[in-house]
Design an enzyme around this catalytic site. Structure first.
Site, PDB file in Angstrom:
ATOM      1  N   ASP A 261      -3.147  -0.802  19.533  1.00  0.00           N
ATOM      2  CA  ASP A 261      -3.571  -1.930  19.180  1.00  0.00           C
ATOM      3  C   ASP A 261      -3.305  -3.207  19.909  1.00  0.00           C
ATOM      4  OD1 ASP A 261      -0.876  -1.756  17.918  1.00  0.00           O
ATOM      5  OD2 ASP A 261      -1.689  -3.298  16.276  1.00  0.00           O
ATOM      6  N   GLU A 264       0.667  -3.523  19.690  1.00  0.00           N
ATOM      7  CA  GLU A 264       1.335  -2.494  20.450  1.00  0.00           C
ATOM      8  C   GLU A 264       2.112  -1.630  19.286  1.00  0.00           C
ATOM      9  OE1 GLU A 264       3.647  -4.485  23.440  1.00  0.00           O
ATOM     10  OE2 GLU A 264       1.876  -4.034  25.108  1.00  0.00           O
TER      11      GLU A 264
END
Length: 354
Positions: A261, A264
């Protein structure tokens, strides 16, 4: 113009700030339950600075609870409001200072890389790396906020383009497509090979978006030859078709792959942020491919855009709000996605839509 846009944004921000301050100073109460407190400060703020903003201050032994927070009357009201008394929050000198700091992080040692933070000792560890995502967004911001002619930033943009070509063609030490690597070493651009959340499939679309903006400016300046030499070569054997095309072509086949995402932290194959920014890249890519006389690629990008678009509502709108993914519904990445993924050619999820 840039100055008019900046002043309008500044006026809106000032209005919101003025509204918040008015609410805080008119009978505000600082009696707020611990986990209902909404942060009113910034990292490192002290009590005097907090109270000078008209906010409440109270220390807490509970992790995640802000010490500087809004009063209960502000928390319970709408996020938006206007005041008749507004002023521009930053003067010309302050804007220049901020932009100079911004520019100091770009084109490190003249090699095109962009540093996340120039200090090796930032909280949480060193950020002296080039993040693929952050670098692309920085180059987009550089172009969108440039107060001068394109010529003033042309060399910086071209050097970034050469950086992209270099890292696109490196051998990947982590066994993934190098186009999805999250971070690179500075100043030379070696792939970061230690443990990290990878792959990150939003990078190619973000990079292509920034480079298409640059290509449009270069063409307008009579430098179509540079674009055809490096950014859209028309030859798959020459820079894989060019820095722009190589990144756009990744999106066509890989928009639904498992990825990390925006922050991270988690993995999923269907993040709103990734999909909406990829969609924007496909919209721009189709138009740019047509300009370059490549109708086959333009058609491929339009088809990919339609496939991505069909998922944005069906899998992300839950009947109450847009969610980042099924496992993390409420996420500020959605708001960032609205800002960076919206395109007027598409009109979906415009700032004034309901």
């Amino acid at each position: 113009s840039f100055l008019k846009q900046r002043k309008m944004i500044a006026l809106i921000i000032a209005a919101l700030v003025a509204f918040a301050r008015t609410a805080l100073t008119s009978g505000a109460t600082c009696s707020v339950a611990e986990y209902s407190k909404v942060d009113c400060g910034y990292y490192g703020i002290k009590q005097d600075g907090c109270e000078a903003k008209g906010c409440c201050w109270a220390s807490s032994s509970n992790n995640g609870v802000p010490w500087c927070f809004f009063g209960s009357d502000v928390v319970s009201t709408s996020c938006f409001g206007f005041s008749d008394s507004i002023s521009v929050p930053f003067n010309e000198s302050e804007v220049t200072t901020m932009r100079n700091y911004f520019m100091d992080n770009i084109n490190i040692q003249g090699k095109g890389g962009i540093v996340a933070a120039p200090d090796y000792d930032t909280p949480g560890g060193s950020y002296y790396y080039h993040w693929m995502r952050d670098g692309a967004l920085t180059m987009r911001c550089l172009q969108e906020t440039n107060p001068d002619s394109f010529s003033a930033i042309e060399n910086t943009v071209k050097t970034y383009a050469q950086w992209v070509l270099k890292v696109q063609n490196e051998a990947d030490p982590n066994g993934i497509d190098v186009r999805t690597e999250p971070k690179f070493m500075l100043p030379n651009g070696e792939v970061f090979s230690s443990a990290w959340c990878r792959p990150q499939n939003d990078g190619p679309g973000l990079r292509a978006t920034s480079l298409m903006m640059a290509a449009e400016s270069l063409i307008a300046n009579g430098e179509t030859s540079y674009v055809k030499e490096y950014l859209w070569t028309g030859d798959s054997n020459k820079y894989n078709g060019g820095a722009i095309k190589y990144d756009l072509d990744y999106v066509i086949s890989n928009y639904a792959t498992n990825t990390c995402d925006l922050w991270e932290e988690i993995r999923d194959a269907d993040f709103f942020w990734n999909r909406v920014t990829m969609k924007k890249a496909m919209i721009l890519g189709a138009a740019f491919a047509s300009k370059m006389g490549d109708e086959a690629s333009a058609s491929n990008y339009r088809n990919a855009m339609q496939k991505i678009n069909s998922t944005l509502y069906s899998t992300h709108y839950n009947g109450a709000f847009y969610q980042e993914c099924a496992s993390r519904t409420r996420d500020s990445a959605v708001i960032v996605g609205f800002n960076d993924g919206y395109d007027k050619l598409d009109g979906l999820m415009s700032p004034t839509s309901v």
